[in-house]
Design a protein around this motif. Sequence first.
Motif, mmCIF file in Angstrom:
data_model
loop_
_atom_site.group_PDB
_atom_site.id
_atom_site.type_symbol
_atom_site.label_atom_id
_atom_site.label_comp_id
_atom_site.label_asym_id
_atom_site.label_seq_id
_atom_site.Cartn_x
_atom_site.Cartn_y
_atom_site.Cartn_z
ATOM 1 N N GLY A 319 0.794 -1.222 0.000
ATOM 2 C CA GLY A 319 0.000 0.000 0.000
ATOM 3 C C GLY A 319 0.825 1.270 0.000
ATOM 4 N N ARG A 320 2.128 1.147 -0.094
ATOM 5 C CA ARG A 320 2.966 2.352 -0.078
ATOM 6 C C ARG A 320 2.661 3.273 -1.262
ATOM 7 N NH1 ARG A 320 7.234 -0.017 0.597
ATOM 8 N NH2 ARG A 320 7.779 0.419 2.776
ATOM 9 N N PHE A 321 2.194 2.695 -2.360
ATOM 10 C CA PHE A 321 1.917 3.483 -3.563
ATOM 11 C C PHE A 321 0.421 3.570 -3.871
ATOM 12 C CE2 PHE A 321 5.983 1.223 -3.968
ATOM 13 C CZ PHE A 321 6.842 2.321 -3.934
ATOM 14 N N GLY A 322 -0.396 3.042 -2.959
ATOM 15 C CA GLY A 322 -1.837 3.088 -3.125
ATOM 16 C C GLY A 322 -2.425 1.737 -3.494
ATOM 17 N N LEU A 323 -3.535 1.402 -2.858
ATOM 18 C CA LEU A 323 -4.292 0.184 -3.146
ATOM 19 C C LEU A 323 -5.768 0.527 -3.175
ATOM 20 C CD1 LEU A 323 -2.735 -2.472 -0.700
ATOM 21 C CD2 LEU A 323 -2.461 -2.430 -3.193
ATOM 22 N N SER A 324 -6.531 -0.234 -3.928
ATOM 23 C CA SER A 324 -7.985 -0.158 -3.846
ATOM 24 C C SER A 324 -8.500 -1.474 -3.275
ATOM 25 C CB SER A 324 -8.601 0.090 -5.219
ATOM 26 O OG SER A 324 -8.508 -1.073 -6.016
ATOM 27 N N SER A 325 -9.757 -1.489 -2.839
ATOM 28 C CA SER A 325 -10.339 -2.716 -2.297
ATOM 29 C C SER A 325 -10.296 -3.860 -3.313
ATOM 30 C CB SER A 325 -11.780 -2.467 -1.853
ATOM 31 O OG SER A 325 -11.820 -1.589 -0.750
#
Length: 458
Positions: A319-325
């Motif tokens: 998630g360091r660079f972004g995650l979605s569900s």
Amino acid sequence: MENLTENYYNGSIQYNIDNRLKISLNINENKCNIPLSKLFTMSARENKKRDFLFVSKVIGKHMPMIPGTLKIIGGILARLWINERESSYHYPTTELVHTLISLDASRSMMDLNLKSEEKTMRNHNISVNLSNSNDILNTPIKLANKTLFIGFAETATGLAQAVFQNFSNASYIHTTREKITSIEPALFFNEEHSHAVEHSLFPYKQDFFNDFEDIVLIDDELTTGKSALNLIKCLPGKSFGILSILDWRDAISYKMFEDEKNINVRVCSLVKGDIQCSKSKNIVSDAITQSSSSTKLIPSKEHVFEIADSIEGFNKATGRFGLSSKDNSKVFEEIKSISEILKKERTTGNCLCIGTGEFIYLPCSISSKLGDNVFFHSTTRSPVHARNIDCYGNKNKVAFQSPEDDTITNYLYNIPDNFYNQVFFFSEKPLLKEKKEELNRLFSHFHVKSIIFVCWKG
């Protein structure tokens, strides 16, 4: 040192560390009536900006915990948020709270001295509690608003991702202190009381923060909330939340929030109270354990897992660079497949799984699937006084240079001698041979029998 009963919930709690540091807590609110002794204890920081540290027992940082604890505390906070933000009570916390209370690592470590049939019963009860809670947690929560959750490095990255993974339509990113050169940081801000003040955010797309109606910051505790406000002021939007296990803001801190007229900030926590601290003398630490070339090496092995999706070797699943569900299914599959491989390496006896720095959620989740008598916590940059005294959070301290950056000192706390038979050491990137040998000798000092190094390679 500590004036408490085993199951205190509210009221006044006094800590007296070596008659040098006195801390008084007054608990005003405990939403789920979780015994505070299950959530934290106290230690003394090696930090001129703040003398004390709340040593969490549920986030996998300074103290060992049963790995499933992280998922449970994340589920409780997620349900508190949906209650607070949407007044929705369709997701009760009662079963999760009962499970959290049963997952007491310190008691489990003592119970390992019991007879084999008593150990079997303890492990059975833990498995049943976790199974019941997992059934609850496998029902995803849908948010009314498009929401971004942000975790604070390094301590709360695992906690924040454990909250985020409860939602079916959310996004997640965490702040980082890692040096990343191939991407320009979207945001940069300071955590003023910290030992390492600089934080950055590196989302995978430039307009990442513009897509959300709610932005929720997650941390393990708020003392003043100033760091959270520093970040909020850098973010677009006007609807913000702060989600925390502990909230110790005083009247001045509350006013600081009220004075931000153009920002709507909703604060939600498990426990609220206030704190007073006085120091008469400096704390004197016990000796630090460091690697010695004279210590013999123990048997070791390495597992390197290939990843297709990484930036500068950092795993995007963190998630360091972004995650979605939508990404969670891939993350869960990675956890499952790796744990099945590593479970074949498990030997008998007690096992310690170690995460590194900001790399907490993935190794902790894998550790939770490796069987009984497994404990988890992680390395940290945080320098804390080590004192082998009753009711103190940091019993001993191991120091070594960061496996990934020789300019940064890392620490491990609370490694008991002659307790762990096996260690799994998780790092986000492969380690150099000399780093593995240094860590090998450190754990050999505590009479660990073998070590498995686990890393990812992009």
